[in-house]
Design an enzyme around this catalytic site. Structure first.
Site, PDB file in Angstrom:
ATOM      1  N   HIS A  22      27.694 -10.663 -22.013  1.00 27.87           N
ATOM      2  CA  HIS A  22      27.958 -11.885 -21.254  1.00 27.87           C
ATOM      3  C   HIS A  22      29.451 -12.113 -21.018  1.00 27.87           C
ATOM      4  O   HIS A  22      29.830 -13.001 -20.249  1.00 27.87           O
ATOM      5  CB  HIS A  22      27.353 -13.086 -21.979  1.00 27.87           C
ATOM      6  N   ARG A  23      30.318 -11.338 -21.660  1.00 27.48           N
ATOM      7  CA  ARG A  23      31.742 -11.428 -21.365  1.00 27.48           C
ATOM      8  C   ARG A  23      32.047 -10.844 -19.984  1.00 27.48           C
ATOM      9  O   ARG A  23      33.017 -11.246 -19.328  1.00 27.48           O
ATOM     10  CB  ARG A  23      32.563 -10.669 -22.419  1.00 27.48           C
TER      11      ARG A  23
END
Length: 499
Positions: free
Chosen positions: A469-470
């Site tokens: 999700h980064r």
């Protein structure tokens, strides 16, 4: 005088990829064998693969320094080779030697004539974990060596030191076979005493009674001769209740051993598996990834009936009849096409920057006897469908045979895990380190599905996409997963629309 420079010591080489140790799986030669240059001599398992290592010299095997199953560090001597066996005889070779054994091995006769007192902290031969004759560690089959001396109480009447050092087997208990070199002709080894656990009372009274120290003390305090008591405990051992019944005069009827053996919940019913090799590397990678990259997983259920029919038509074509065509092939093609539409999915988090790869090294998770490995197809995006099919077939067959090289498992950028082969619908896979996405492909099942306004039996699968999700936000991850699903729902239409 023999020129000892002809004895070459072969060290465990650096197999690359930062590996520092390896386990000796199997020796392909033995002491006395004549070998050729580059002949495979040993199979070593690293944290990534099993590799056959070739000989650096031709000659005759003089000594093998480490047995199979030993883990050794890179640079450690593993074998000695006589590079000029025709120049003259050497002392009799030994299958074990010290790592620095570049000098002649002393003969057995000269060693037997020397008696050396062990230094403080050293383990004497004959003790648990000590060396057996020939220098090998005697180990009970199924157990690892212990480096502590066997402590025993002094016996009344005086016991010779040799007998005190040898472990005494309880009555009726078979401890297995001791692995080690055969004793010399001058050695004296006491024969093991075997007692019948259902033997007569006189046999038990002679020292073959199975009873714990507290029970023995109770019997002594109450004046009970344990040799006259029938044990009702595990393996026919005598319990406190047996002693108390003997005092009261109650008669105990011995039952079959299987009926009287109480269930055990200890180490004797537990198995300890060493964590090493592929399993160790996988554990380290998964732990690092799970607690470094913030994982998000999304799911999509897809009607793949058209895709399965397309595979049937493909198999029927003459030029594809000798090619292995599986649903995984279409999933791989769908992922490669979706990456073109969403390049960020094929990237790596590098701290202060994101590295987007213009090539796709497509990893395929494979379950092998050695554990989970993830070899990858290099630059898979440049391959035609036929070339991709051949590459996947070769990758799977190589993995199953245990011959996947470390290079084949390095540099992956995006991975597919085909959990459907185990009958599983989908999963929440953990990202391989350095990758930003992994797709779980579930089993294809016949299920009721609304098709053209009617409920029909269709072929359906579920996809699970985990992503970092980064790098990948919810919108990008959802669109990528949707595109993979759209291709599998109608591959012909997707190919026409996207290419």
């Amino acid at each position: 005088m023999i020129d000892m420079s002809r004895i070459k010591t072969f060290n465990l080489p650096d197999l690359g990829e930062g590996l520092t140790e390896g386990e000796i799986l199997a020796w392909l030669v033995k002491v006395g064998d004549t070998i050729e240059l580059n002949q495979p001599i040993v199979e070593v398992e690293t944290a990534k693969a099993a590799v056959e290592i070739p000989a650096k010299w031709a000659g005759q095997v003089q000594a093998i320094h480490h047995p199979e199953g030993t883990t050794v560090e890179v640079g450690t001597p593993i074998i000695a080779i006589d590079t000029d066996p025709g120049a003259g005889p050497l002392d009799a070779p030994s299958t074990t030697a010290t790592p620095s054994a570049d000098l002649p091995t002393p003969s057995a006769a000269s060693l037997a004539a020397v008696e050396v007192a062990p230094a403080e902290g050293m383990i004497e031969p004959g003790l648990i974990g000590g060396a057996a004759p020939g220098g090998r560690t005697a180990v009970l089959v199924g157990y690892g060596p212990r480096t502590t001396a066997a402590k025993r109480r002094p016996r009344k009447g005086g016991v010779p030191a040799q007998a005190a050092a040898a472990p005494t087997a309880p009555a009726g208990v078979d401890h297995g076979v001791v692995v080690g070199d055969k004793p010399s002709a001058t050695s004296t080894i006491p024969a093991p005493q075997v007692h019948d656990r259902r033997g007569e009372a006189s046999g038990r009274a002679a020292g073959g009674v199975l009873a714990k120290p507290p029970v023995r003390k109770l019997a002594k305090d109450l004046g009970v001769d344990l040799g006259t008591v029938t044990g009702s405990g595990p393996l026919g051992s005598i319990t406190r209740e047996d002693v108390q019944r003997a005092v009261s005069g109650a008669v105990v009827v011995a039952e079959p051993l299987a009926a009287t053996t109480a269930p055990s919940f200890g180490a004797d019913r537990e198995q300890r598996i060493p964590v090493k090799g592929v399993r160790k590397l996988t554990a380290e990678n998964m732990s690092r990834s799970a607690f470094t990259a913030p994982h998000v997983t999304e799911f999509l259920t897809v009607d793949v009936t058209r895709a399965m029919k397309a595979l049937d038509r493909l198999r029927g074509r003459r030029e594809w009849r000798d090619v292995r065509v599986s649903p995984l092939l279409l999933v791989a093609k769908a992922v490669l096409l979706a990456v073109r539409r969403h390049p960020m999915v094929n990237s790596t988090w590098a701290g202060d920057e994101i590295v987007v790869k213009e090539y796709v090294n497509l990893g395929i998770a494979a379950a092998t006897e050695r554990g989970l490995i993830v070899p990858n197809v290099k630059d898979a995006g440049r391959l035609s469908l036929r070339e991709l099919a051949d590459a996947l077939t070769d990758l799977v067959q190589t993995a199953k045979s245990g011959r996947t090289s470390p290079a084949a498992m390095s540099g992956g950028t995006l991975t597919i895990t085909n959990v459907g082969v185990f009958g599983v619908d989908t999963g929440t896979p953990i990202l391989p380190p350095g990758e930003s996405a992994i797709l779980a492909f579930g089993a294809v099942r016949e299920m009721p599905w609304v098709h053209k306004g009617k409920v029909k039996v269709r072929q359906v699968t579920t996809l699970g996409l985990s992503f970092d999700h980064r790098i990948i936000d919810g919108e990008m991850g959802s669109k990528f997963l949707r595109d993979v699903g759209d291709f599998l729902a109608d591959p012909e239409a997707a190919l026409l629309a996207w290419t």
